[in-house]
Design a protein around this motif. Sequence first.
Motif, PDB file in Angstrom:
ATOM      1  N   GLN A   8       0.562  -1.335  -0.254  1.00  0.00           N
ATOM      2  CA  GLN A   8       0.338   0.202   0.024  1.00  0.00           C
ATOM      3  C   GLN A   8       0.619   1.173  -0.197  1.00  0.00           C
ATOM      4  OE1 GLN A   8      -3.272   0.156  -0.014  1.00  0.00           O
ATOM      5  NE2 GLN A   8      -3.219  -1.797  -0.515  1.00  0.00           N
ATOM      6  N   PRO A   9       0.604   1.895  -0.988  1.00  0.00           N
ATOM      7  CA  PRO A   9       1.366   3.369  -1.007  1.00  0.00           C
ATOM      8  C   PRO A   9       0.977   4.308   0.457  1.00  0.00           C
ATOM      9  CG  PRO A   9      -0.043   3.537  -2.442  1.00  0.00           C
ATOM     10  CD  PRO A   9      -0.256   2.475  -2.034  1.00  0.00           C
ATOM     11  N   THR A  10       1.839   4.137   1.565  1.00  0.00           N
ATOM     12  CA  THR A  10       1.093   5.499   2.673  1.00  0.00           C
ATOM     13  C   THR A  10       2.307   5.965   2.702  1.00  0.00           C
ATOM     14  OG1 THR A  10       0.629   2.583   3.628  1.00  0.00           O
ATOM     15  CG2 THR A  10       0.864   4.560   4.767  1.00  0.00           C
ATOM     16  N   PRO A  11       1.747   7.258   3.304  1.00  0.00           N
ATOM     17  CA  PRO A  11       2.674   8.530   3.682  1.00  0.00           C
ATOM     18  C   PRO A  11       3.501   8.108   4.140  1.00  0.00           C
ATOM     19  CG  PRO A  11       0.268   9.450   3.745  1.00  0.00           C
ATOM     20  CD  PRO A  11       0.059   7.394   3.370  1.00  0.00           C
ATOM     21  N   VAL A  12       4.681   9.057   4.605  1.00  0.00           N
ATOM     22  CA  VAL A  12       5.821   9.101   5.370  1.00  0.00           C
ATOM     23  C   VAL A  12       5.731   9.407   6.951  1.00  0.00           C
ATOM     24  CG1 VAL A  12       7.934   9.371   6.048  1.00  0.00           C
ATOM     25  CG2 VAL A  12       7.460   9.493   4.071  1.00  0.00           C
ATOM     26  N   THR A  13       4.357  10.326   7.026  1.00  0.00           N
ATOM     27  CA  THR A  13       3.928  10.612   8.114  1.00  0.00           C
ATOM     28  C   THR A  13       2.947   9.443   8.565  1.00  0.00           C
ATOM     29  OG1 THR A  13       2.150  11.576   7.103  1.00  0.00           O
ATOM     30  CG2 THR A  13       4.271  13.310   8.135  1.00  0.00           C
ATOM     31  N   GLN A  14       2.629   8.263   8.214  1.00  0.00           N
ATOM     32  CA  GLN A  14       2.307   7.737   8.680  1.00  0.00           C
ATOM     33  C   GLN A  14       2.856   6.902  10.117  1.00  0.00           C
ATOM     34  OE1 GLN A  14      -1.936   6.679   6.608  1.00  0.00           O
ATOM     35  NE2 GLN A  14      -2.170   8.824   6.041  1.00  0.00           N
ATOM     36  N   LEU A  15       3.635   6.505   9.264  1.00  0.00           N
ATOM     37  CA  LEU A  15       5.078   4.765   8.872  1.00  0.00           C
ATOM     38  C   LEU A  15       5.779   5.279  10.219  1.00  0.00           C
ATOM     39  CD1 LEU A  15       5.431   3.836   6.137  1.00  0.00           C
ATOM     40  CD2 LEU A  15       3.977   3.085   7.021  1.00  0.00           C
ATOM     41  N   ALA A  16       6.118   7.075  10.984  1.00  0.00           N
ATOM     42  CA  ALA A  16       7.046   7.556  11.478  1.00  0.00           C
ATOM     43  C   ALA A  16       6.812   8.812  11.836  1.00  0.00           C
ATOM     44  CB  ALA A  16       8.542   7.592  10.660  1.00  0.00           C
ATOM     45  N   GLY A  17       7.001   8.836  13.370  1.00  0.00           N
ATOM     46  CA  GLY A  17       7.856  10.558  13.578  1.00  0.00           C
ATOM     47  C   GLY A  17       8.185  10.654  13.488  1.00  0.00           C
ATOM     48  N   VAL A  18       8.408  12.110  13.085  1.00  0.00           N
ATOM     49  CA  VAL A  18       9.046  13.192  12.073  1.00  0.00           C
ATOM     50  C   VAL A  18       9.019  13.863  13.173  1.00  0.00           C
ATOM     51  CG1 VAL A  18       9.523  14.821  10.198  1.00  0.00           C
ATOM     52  CG2 VAL A  18       7.881  12.427  10.043  1.00  0.00           C
ATOM     53  N   LYS A  19      10.938  14.172  13.281  1.00  0.00           N
ATOM     54  CA  LYS A  19      11.314  15.679  14.510  1.00  0.00           C
ATOM     55  C   LYS A  19      12.108  15.889  13.966  1.00  0.00           C
ATOM     56  CE  LYS A  19      10.924  12.273  18.300  1.00  0.00           C
ATOM     57  NZ  LYS A  19      11.529  10.864  18.907  1.00  0.00           N
ATOM     58  N   VAL A  20      12.307  17.299  14.691  1.00  0.00           N
ATOM     59  CA  VAL A  20      13.302  19.091  13.836  1.00  0.00           C
ATOM     60  C   VAL A  20      14.484  19.082  15.067  1.00  0.00           C
ATOM     61  CG1 VAL A  20      13.378  20.469  12.536  1.00  0.00           C
ATOM     62  CG2 VAL A  20      11.110  19.687  12.839  1.00  0.00           C
ATOM     63  N   PRO A  21      15.255  17.987  15.463  1.00  0.00           N
ATOM     64  CA  PRO A  21      16.360  17.730  16.099  1.00  0.00           C
ATOM     65  C   PRO A  21      17.076  19.383  16.509  1.00  0.00           C
ATOM     66  CG  PRO A  21      17.511  16.897  15.054  1.00  0.00           C
ATOM     67  CD  PRO A  21      15.615  16.908  14.726  1.00  0.00           C
ATOM     68  N   GLU A  22      17.416  19.717  15.278  1.00  0.00           N
ATOM     69  CA  GLU A  22      18.198  21.803  14.973  1.00  0.00           C
ATOM     70  C   GLU A  22      17.503  21.944  13.790  1.00  0.00           C
ATOM     71  OE1 GLU A  22      22.252  20.400  12.979  1.00  0.00           O
ATOM     72  OE2 GLU A  22      22.090  18.700  14.804  1.00  0.00           O
ATOM     73  N   ALA A  23      17.823  23.365  13.114  1.00  0.00           N
ATOM     74  CA  ALA A  23      17.342  23.877  12.235  1.00  0.00           C
ATOM     75  C   ALA A  23      17.668  23.130  10.902  1.00  0.00           C
ATOM     76  CB  ALA A  23      18.027  25.327  12.183  1.00  0.00           C
ATOM     77  N   SER A  24      18.338  22.390  10.860  1.00  0.00           N
ATOM     78  CA  SER A  24      19.327  21.608   9.380  1.00  0.00           C
ATOM     79  C   SER A  24      18.752  20.208   8.946  1.00  0.00           C
ATOM     80  CB  SER A  24      20.308  22.462   9.250  1.00  0.00           C
ATOM     81  OG  SER A  24      21.503  22.046   9.773  1.00  0.00           O
ATOM     82  N   MET A  25      18.111  19.873  10.120  1.00  0.00           N
ATOM     83  CA  MET A  25      18.160  18.565  10.309  1.00  0.00           C
ATOM     84  C   MET A  25      16.503  17.258  10.865  1.00  0.00           C
ATOM     85  SD  MET A  25      19.809  15.328  10.390  1.00  0.00           S
ATOM     86  CE  MET A  25      21.346  15.955  10.682  1.00  0.00           C
ATOM     87  N   LEU A  26      16.352  16.806   9.717  1.00  0.00           N
ATOM     88  CA  LEU A  26      15.120  16.024  10.391  1.00  0.00           C
ATOM     89  C   LEU A  26      15.171  14.563  10.809  1.00  0.00           C
ATOM     90  CD1 LEU A  26      12.844  16.695   7.266  1.00  0.00           C
ATOM     91  CD2 LEU A  26      11.933  17.601   9.741  1.00  0.00           C
ATOM     92  N   VAL A  27      14.748  14.341  11.587  1.00  0.00           N
ATOM     93  CA  VAL A  27      14.873  12.591  12.109  1.00  0.00           C
ATOM     94  C   VAL A  27      13.360  11.858  12.017  1.00  0.00           C
ATOM     95  CG1 VAL A  27      15.601  11.274  14.256  1.00  0.00           C
ATOM     96  CG2 VAL A  27      16.971  13.356  13.821  1.00  0.00           C
ATOM     97  N   VAL A  28      13.304  10.886  10.941  1.00  0.00           N
ATOM     98  CA  VAL A  28      12.973   9.868  10.428  1.00  0.00           C
ATOM     99  C   VAL A  28      12.779   8.837  11.916  1.00  0.00           C
ATOM    100  CG1 VAL A  28      11.187   9.091   9.465  1.00  0.00           C
ATOM    101  CG2 VAL A  28      12.260  10.997   8.625  1.00  0.00           C
ATOM    102  N   GLU A  29      11.587   8.424  12.875  1.00  0.00           N
ATOM    103  CA  GLU A  29      11.915   7.393  12.974  1.00  0.00           C
ATOM    104  C   GLU A  29      10.732   6.402  12.719  1.00  0.00           C
ATOM    105  OE1 GLU A  29      13.561   7.607  17.860  1.00  0.00           O
ATOM    106  OE2 GLU A  29      13.274   9.334  17.140  1.00  0.00           O
TER     107      GLU A  29
END
Length: 181
Positions: free
Chosen positions: A46-67
Amino acid sequence: MSQHTDRAEKSMDKCIEALKANFARVRTGRANPHVLDSIKVDYYGQPTPVTQLAGVKVPEASMLVVEPWDKSSLRAIEKAIESSDLGITPSNDGVCIRLPFPRPTEERRRELAKECSQMAEDSRVAVRNARRDANARIERDEELSEDEQTREKKRIQKLTDTYVAKVDELLKAKTAEVMEI
């Protein structure tokens, strides 16, 4: 407010919402979780949006972390991000995916500002189209006298001016964000 004005306002609201969504996808030097909104991952067929499969955090201004909540989907998410048009190389450490957002060059910032200007112009056109449609409905409304039609058209024009000003405000803010070093 009449039904014509209400209808035009709803249509113009949609134009503003679409512009905000488009602006959210513009990649500046700052990490923005909304850049992942359009990326779909093949999750059990199933094509599923990333945001439904993982938590997305912004630990610093120029970095995204997808867990990812399901660690088995880590590789699929990484592949989806790599094959997207983001232009970012994800780094997978086995637990999460890190997305470094490099600062855009001066030339790239100008290109992004130009793209934003075009998006804003498209929104202005959409707002004017909503005005045109509303005016056409007013002219076809046989229950309205000529004076009432004129008053309605003036209200629609005022509404149009307000929404065009909103588009200009959003563009000004986004351009400032894009051009920021």
